[in-house]
Design a protein around this motif. Sequence first.
Motif, PDB file in Angstrom:
ATOM      1  N   GLY A   8      -8.467   2.729  -1.297  1.00  0.00           N
ATOM      2  CA  GLY A   8      -9.707   2.954  -0.574  1.00  0.00           C
ATOM      3  C   GLY A   8     -10.348   4.278  -0.891  1.00  0.00           C
ATOM      4  O   GLY A   8      -9.859   5.091  -1.669  1.00  0.00           O
ATOM      5  N   ASP A   9     -11.427   4.521  -0.245  1.00  0.00           N
ATOM      6  CA  ASP A   9     -12.194   5.742  -0.445  1.00  0.00           C
ATOM      7  C   ASP A   9     -12.359   6.422   0.892  1.00  0.00           C
ATOM      8  O   ASP A   9     -12.546   5.773   1.909  1.00  0.00           O
ATOM      9  N   ALA A  10     -12.256   7.766   0.896  1.00  0.00           N
ATOM     10  CA  ALA A  10     -12.335   8.480   2.152  1.00  0.00           C
ATOM     11  C   ALA A  10     -13.654   8.271   2.841  1.00  0.00           C
ATOM     12  O   ALA A  10     -13.746   8.313   4.061  1.00  0.00           O
ATOM     13  N   GLY A  11     -14.669   8.054   2.065  1.00  0.00           N
ATOM     14  CA  GLY A  11     -15.953   7.801   2.696  1.00  0.00           C
ATOM     15  C   GLY A  11     -15.982   6.508   3.439  1.00  0.00           C
ATOM     16  O   GLY A  11     -16.859   6.272   4.257  1.00  0.00           O
ATOM     17  N   ASP A  12     -15.021   5.629   3.167  1.00  0.00           N
ATOM     18  CA  ASP A  12     -14.944   4.355   3.855  1.00  0.00           C
ATOM     19  C   ASP A  12     -14.214   4.461   5.181  1.00  0.00           C
ATOM     20  O   ASP A  12     -14.144   3.488   5.924  1.00  0.00           O
ATOM     21  N   ALA A  22      -4.580   1.785   4.753  1.00  0.00           N
ATOM     22  CA  ALA A  22      -4.019   2.259   3.483  1.00  0.00           C
ATOM     23  C   ALA A  22      -2.707   1.575   3.154  1.00  0.00           C
ATOM     24  O   ALA A  22      -2.279   1.580   2.002  1.00  0.00           O
ATOM     25  N   GLY A  23      -2.032   1.002   4.145  1.00  0.00           N
ATOM     26  CA  GLY A  23      -0.761   0.343   3.895  1.00  0.00           C
ATOM     27  C   GLY A  23      -0.221  -0.274   5.166  1.00  0.00           C
ATOM     28  O   GLY A  23      -0.753  -0.079   6.269  1.00  0.00           O
ATOM     29  N   LEU A  80      -5.065 -10.545  10.366  1.00  0.00           N
ATOM     30  CA  LEU A  80      -5.614 -10.878   9.047  1.00  0.00           C
ATOM     31  C   LEU A  80      -6.195  -9.649   8.350  1.00  0.00           C
ATOM     32  O   LEU A  80      -7.244  -9.696   7.686  1.00  0.00           O
ATOM     33  N   TRP A  81      -5.517  -8.513   8.505  1.00  0.00           N
ATOM     34  CA  TRP A  81      -5.942  -7.291   7.828  1.00  0.00           C
ATOM     35  C   TRP A  81      -5.233  -7.184   6.482  1.00  0.00           C
ATOM     36  O   TRP A  81      -4.050  -7.531   6.351  1.00  0.00           O
ATOM     37  N   GLU A  82      -5.924  -6.619   5.526  1.00  0.00           N
ATOM     38  CA  GLU A  82      -5.359  -6.343   4.212  1.00  0.00           C
ATOM     39  C   GLU A  82      -5.599  -4.877   3.867  1.00  0.00           C
ATOM     40  O   GLU A  82      -6.469  -4.220   4.452  1.00  0.00           O
ATOM     41  N   VAL A  83      -4.828  -4.390   2.897  1.00  0.00           N
ATOM     42  CA  VAL A  83      -4.995  -3.008   2.460  1.00  0.00           C
ATOM     43  C   VAL A  83      -6.412  -2.810   1.931  1.00  0.00           C
ATOM     44  O   VAL A  83      -6.906  -3.593   1.111  1.00  0.00           O
ATOM     45  N   GLY A  84      -7.073  -1.782   2.429  1.00  0.00           N
ATOM     46  CA  GLY A  84      -8.452  -1.495   2.061  1.00  0.00           C
ATOM     47  C   GLY A  84      -9.460  -1.954   3.071  1.00  0.00           C
ATOM     48  O   GLY A  84     -10.635  -1.580   2.989  1.00  0.00           O
ATOM     49  N   GLY A 103       0.813  -1.198   0.000  1.00  0.00           N
ATOM     50  CA  GLY A 103       0.000   0.000   0.000  1.00  0.00           C
ATOM     51  C   GLY A 103       0.849   1.251   0.000  1.00  0.00           C
ATOM     52  O   GLY A 103       1.963   1.277  -0.529  1.00  0.00           O
ATOM     53  N   THR A 104       0.343   2.302   0.595  1.00  0.00           N
ATOM     54  CA  THR A 104       1.028   3.591   0.625  1.00  0.00           C
ATOM     55  C   THR A 104       0.891   4.212   2.005  1.00  0.00           C
ATOM     56  O   THR A 104       0.093   3.779   2.841  1.00  0.00           O
ATOM     57  N   LEU A 105       1.689   5.240   2.215  1.00  0.00           N
ATOM     58  CA  LEU A 105       1.501   6.063   3.408  1.00  0.00           C
ATOM     59  C   LEU A 105       0.179   6.814   3.297  1.00  0.00           C
ATOM     60  O   LEU A 105      -0.230   7.202   2.193  1.00  0.00           O
ATOM     61  N   PRO A 106      -0.507   7.042   4.399  1.00  0.00           N
ATOM     62  CA  PRO A 106      -1.769   7.805   4.322  1.00  0.00           C
ATOM     63  C   PRO A 106      -1.504   9.249   3.945  1.00  0.00           C
ATOM     64  O   PRO A 106      -0.608   9.893   4.491  1.00  0.00           O
ATOM     65  N   GLY A 107      -2.261   9.754   2.971  1.00  0.00           N
ATOM     66  CA  GLY A 107      -2.107  11.130   2.550  1.00  0.00           C
ATOM     67  C   GLY A 107      -3.149  12.025   3.175  1.00  0.00           C
ATOM     68  O   GLY A 107      -3.953  11.593   4.014  1.00  0.00           O
ATOM     69  N   PRO A 108      -3.168  13.312   2.781  1.00  0.00           N
ATOM     70  CA  PRO A 108      -4.189  14.245   3.310  1.00  0.00           C
ATOM     71  C   PRO A 108      -5.589  13.753   2.995  1.00  0.00           C
ATOM     72  O   PRO A 108      -5.878  13.266   1.913  1.00  0.00           O
ATOM     73  N   TRP A 109      -6.441  13.883   3.993  1.00  0.00           N
ATOM     74  CA  TRP A 109      -7.805  13.380   3.846  1.00  0.00           C
ATOM     75  C   TRP A 109      -8.744  14.551   3.661  1.00  0.00           C
ATOM     76  O   TRP A 109      -8.826  15.449   4.498  1.00  0.00           O
TER      77      TRP A 109
END
Length: 927
Positions: free
Chosen positions: A191-195, A223-224, A210-214, A157-163
């Motif tokens: 993912g989506d910010a609304g999520d 997010a990552g 057992l977490w996955e990206v998203g 994934g990625t680092l979390p960006g500005p929301w």
Amino acid sequence: MSGRHRGARRHTGAGMAWRQFAADPWVSVGLALLVAVVSVLLTAVPRALQDVNDRQLAQDVGGLSALQRDVTGRWSTTVEVPAPPGVDPWVPFEEGAAKVRAGQPEPLRSLLQEAQMYARATTAVEHVPDEDSGYYGAEVAVHADPHLAEHVEIVDGTLPGPWGGPEADASGEAGAEGGRVVGPDGAPGEGDAGDGVPVVVLEEAAEELLWEVGDRVGPLVVAGTYRPLEPDDPRWQHVDNGVRMGVLFDPNRGQAALVTAFVDPGSRGYLGQPTAVRHELWFPVDPDAASGTGVDVGLVRRQLTGMLAQQHTLVESGDPALGPIEADQTPAFATELTDTLDQVVRQQRATSSLLAVVAAGPLGVALAVVGLAARLVVQRRRPSVALVLARGASPRQLRRLAVVEGLAVGVPAAVLGHVLARVLLPGGAGWQEWLVTAAVAAAPAVALAASVDDASLLQTRRDLSRRSSSRWRWVVEAAVVALAGLATWRLLDRGSRGDDPGTSGVDLLAAATPVLLALAACVVALRLYPVPLAALTRVLRGRRSLTPFLGAARALRDPAGGLVPTLAVVLGTTIALVSAVLLTTVTRGAEAAAWQANGAAVRVNGPVLTDELVGQLAGLDGVAAVARVADIGTTQELFVDGERTPLRILVADPALEQVLGAGSPAPGPPPQLYADEGAIPLVTGGDAPAQVGPATLGGADGQVQVVGHLAELPGVQTPGSWALMDADRWAELGRRLPTARSALVSTTEGADPGAVADAVQDLVGTGVVTTVQEELDSFTSAPVTTGLTRAFVGATVLTGLLTVLAVVVVQLMGTAARSRLLAVLRTLGLRPGQTRALAAWELGPVLATSLVVGAVLGLVVPWVLVRAVDLTGLTGGRSQPPLAVDPLVVGAVLAAVALTVLTAVTVSAWLAGRTNLAQALRVGEDS
């Protein structure tokens, strides 16, 4: 030029000095060696002390965790909205932290590294993971770290960006309006910010849960995942569960996961609505910088206290980086480093004072021998010097010549000694060292110039009267005894007066008192020894043997000793015994402190100690007993004679009687605590009342009996006021037994505590298992312990060698008069063996007396120091260790000192017995 003028030229002062030196160079060479030894001592001892202090400071500070040693500030606020686009909200905080650091004085400013910080939402996110994970729940702590990208590697994934999504409601559910997660480079993220709020979590935590990206985790979305670049970096100690996932065990439900998730740094922990966050800022303390050469620990301690007491505003309200409801950002700084620095200050104070005491022995003897050697140089030249005086030379000219010769001997020797000490002990050097070296270099010149007044053709007999020719002797002796008594009284009475000996450096009063006591003991020895010697002379007068009577009479009427050999033997004996007794005292004090801190041979902390686990521990090979100690967790009220005292109750298994019984080195509760019948007994501790008798605990139905009082319970961290009860008797009051996480384990006779500790560790798993031996090994290997031991042994050996030298030099000074007497006696039939015995009598009585006086003083000085110098910094305990005298050690030291003195007398008697009859009887040989 005529021959007359050439002859006059040859008889210059420099020529005469060279001829005198060439005719008898060995005494001058010996004087130079003594000066070099003194220079080495005065240069090396402060350097060695500084080196020991620096290494001990590095060990003590390095032994602290980053959480303990770093200067940490915490404050809470509410983040109303995230920072506007393009605005870094952390810049004002970093600038404010830089101003706080820059405002600190040196050396504190150099010890504090650049600040680091993060923000954490005060409310954790609760989540129920998949059943297949094996965890019944997960608690997610949300962090915002402005420098996270510099310390982690993104695995997936990625680092979390500005929301930029809509605000969430109070339940954390996303609104209807959509938003999106943006990566660091501006590209769409997962993912989506609304999520939910995008976060990055530890790779290990994602795998375990057992977490996955998203995936959605409450109001969060993964997010990552990341992996720390340097898991051992001290900064991670400030971030709970940042390097590895935490696990919380519940015996009824199983395991719960403790996870740390990082949001976009620009949000400062904002989670879609006004979010209460706790900020943490810390200035890392580098152990290497804290232990740099010449660090004044006392000054750093005072500066750090001043910093913690001040109020520091990082960002003022109204700054664009803050939300509309945020006030001044003012952290409250704290650190556990102050306690360590206090310990180091006490340690350095005690070390400096003890080293000053033991260094005074060889230094005092060496300086006395330097003066004695200077007198010997002039005395061996007495005939020629007296002849020059008779032929018209003035005493001033001779003194100038002596000064030049003394400088020629002292300056190269002192410089050589100084350089040698700097080569052996490199490090920073102040210009003050050269002042001391200059004073040492000038000592031979002063001593030679003062000794020139003794040179004269007139020879007087000193054996016609036992009275001193000096009218000031009684005045000086009375002054020395009075000063010694006054210093001892002031030192012992310091506690009742509340005097502060200072925070660093040498305790001058504690260092000077033993020296004054030694001088007073020398005065007493010189005044008292003629009394029994006169009685012995009267007894020997009627016997047929000449040697004992003549030797006793010469020792009484014309002693070869005097102050120098007496001082040498007294100081040598005193320093040897002081070193042995103080080492024994500190070592036994450290052993007692280790047992007090650990409580038993093995101690367990951490896991929940169920009855089943305790039974398994008790069944291990080498385990004698296991006793749990637990805090009930609430404050109770104890009523004694109508006085109410709030305290905490500690309950212990009945097996505590076996663990802390009569054979335990750690003092435990009295046996009455374990009584099965009668009033329920308890032992008060700490600040609780120490009065023994009936009492009431928490109400009329809680009738108890106070059976004793302890300052602290071995192996247990106790609160200010507490009381200990037997767990079975506590249950009789109808109270619930608390969960225990600490236990003391005693071992069977002959069992290896280390092996038992390993077996216990294998059984309990995550718990912390410590042993007394680990504490003792740490004490033994500590720089201050090894440094003190070497200093004590070195001072003892060096003082012994200088004592032998002092005795030999004293015998050499009396060579002329002794040779004339022995030559006449040898001509009359005295045997060589009788000659050596007669020479030994000159020093034997005074040295034997000095040996006895030194032995008494060697036991008195440690008794005084233990009552005046705080040794807890060396032992690591909370209370001053008692004086410990090991008869075997004291006997061995006294035997070694007596053998040294006997060797000195034997060597000097052998030298004195080599009398040249013809040369001694020849008259007018020197001209």
